[in-house]
Design a protein around this motif. Structure first.
Motif, PDB file in Angstrom:
ATOM      1  N   UNK A   2       0.840  -1.209   0.000  1.00 13.27           N
ATOM      2  CA  UNK A   2       0.000   0.000   0.000  1.00 13.27           C
ATOM      3  C   UNK A   2       0.861   1.239   0.000  1.00 13.27           C
ATOM      4  N   UNK A   3       1.962   1.190   0.698  1.00 11.01           N
ATOM      5  CA  UNK A   3       2.830   2.363   0.780  1.00 11.01           C
ATOM      6  C   UNK A   3       3.427   2.677  -0.586  1.00 11.01           C
ATOM      7  N   UNK A   4       3.617   1.632  -1.403  1.00 11.93           N
ATOM      8  CA  UNK A   4       4.186   1.859  -2.730  1.00 11.93           C
ATOM      9  C   UNK A   4       3.267   2.786  -3.519  1.00 11.93           C
ATOM     10  N   UNK A   5       1.989   2.505  -3.469  1.00  8.41           N
ATOM     11  CA  UNK A   5       1.026   3.344  -4.163  1.00  8.41           C
ATOM     12  C   UNK A   5       1.027   4.754  -3.603  1.00  8.41           C
ATOM     13  N   UNK A   6       1.138   4.851  -2.310  1.00  8.45           N
ATOM     14  CA  UNK A   6       1.155   6.170  -1.672  1.00  8.45           C
ATOM     15  C   UNK A   6       2.347   6.986  -2.163  1.00  8.45           C
ATOM     16  N   UNK A   7       3.489   6.329  -2.257  1.00  6.87           N
ATOM     17  CA  UNK A   7       4.704   7.010  -2.707  1.00  6.87           C
ATOM     18  C   UNK A   7       4.603   7.382  -4.185  1.00  6.87           C
ATOM     19  N   UNK A   8       4.073   6.498  -4.978  1.00  8.61           N
ATOM     20  CA  UNK A   8       3.973   6.778  -6.408  1.00  8.61           C
ATOM     21  C   UNK A   8       3.099   8.001  -6.664  1.00  8.61           C
ATOM     22  N   UNK A   9       2.182   8.243  -5.739  1.00  2.00           N
ATOM     23  CA  UNK A   9       1.308   9.394  -5.886  1.00  2.00           C
ATOM     24  C   UNK A   9       2.082  10.699  -5.761  1.00  2.00           C
ATOM     25  N   UNK A  10       3.261  10.629  -5.218  1.00  2.41           N
ATOM     26  CA  UNK A  10       4.102  11.824  -5.067  1.00  2.41           C
ATOM     27  C   UNK A  10       5.183  11.849  -6.150  1.00  2.41           C
ATOM     28  N   UNK A  11       5.040  10.996  -7.158  1.00  4.20           N
ATOM     29  CA  UNK A  11       6.136  10.821  -8.122  1.00  4.20           C
ATOM     30  C   UNK A  11       5.970  11.634  -9.402  1.00  4.20           C
ATOM     31  N   UNK A  12       4.834  12.276  -9.578  1.00  4.57           N
ATOM     32  CA  UNK A  12       4.556  12.891 -10.875  1.00  4.57           C
ATOM     33  C   UNK A  12       5.475  14.048 -11.222  1.00  4.57           C
ATOM     34  N   UNK A  13       5.969  14.717 -10.199  1.00  5.78           N
ATOM     35  CA  UNK A  13       6.827  15.865 -10.486  1.00  5.78           C
ATOM     36  C   UNK A  13       8.283  15.525 -10.268  1.00  5.78           C
ATOM     37  N   UNK A  14       8.581  14.272 -10.052  1.00  2.22           N
ATOM     38  CA  UNK A  14       9.956  13.878  -9.776  1.00  2.22           C
ATOM     39  C   UNK A  14      10.818  13.998 -11.029  1.00  2.22           C
TER      40      UNK A  14
END
Length: 116
Positions: free
Chosen positions: A44-56
């Motif tokens: 679940x945390x993977x999805x949470x982190x990916x949600x912050x990945x768009x501007x990386x």
DNA sequence: CATCTGACCTAGT
DNA sequence: AACTAGGCCAGAT
């Protein structure tokens, strides 16, 4: 710096790095990512982190991560105009009814195929 | 402060 | 095979 923040940063860095290693035209799953970065069960945390990945930067191909059955469970969180399905199909991956067609053939298991 | 929720998965029944 | 429970843990309510 609080211990917790360090943990989050490391987890995020590992997820980003592994996701960037997914080959063009292949997909993997949240659980597979979690397992291969030593955080089995924390899918679940993977999805949470990916949600912050768009501007990386460099970019993280978050659209290549689907759930265990090949369903595009994260499709609602993508920025407008960059839908998950469109990006996958641009790589030659067929998507029908929010799921990857021929999922097993394009699935990429980091544990097995990620030789670093 | 207590509970619930969620881009999930595994294990047990 | 269908279902439940539990684990993960940051945010939201």
């Amino acid at each position: 710096m609080p211990q917790q923040d360090v943990k989050v940063d490391v987890f995020q860095r590992d997820v980003f790095e592994l996701t960037r290693a997914i080959p063009f035209g292949r997909v993997t799953s949240y659980g597979a990512i979690a397992r291969s970065i030593g955080a089995a069960g924390a899918s679940r945390r993977v999805g949470w982190v990916l949600n912050t990945s768009f501007e990386a930067v460099p970019p993280v191909p978050a659209h290549r991560v689907v759930n265990r059955k090949g369903l595009l469970t994260g499709r609602m969180h993508f920025p407008e105009g960059h839908s998950m399905e469109a990006q996958l199909e641009a790589e030659g991956i067929e998507v029908t009814d929010h799921g990857v067609v021929n999922f097993e053939a394009v699935f990429w298991d980091p544990q097995v195929e990620w030789l670093d």
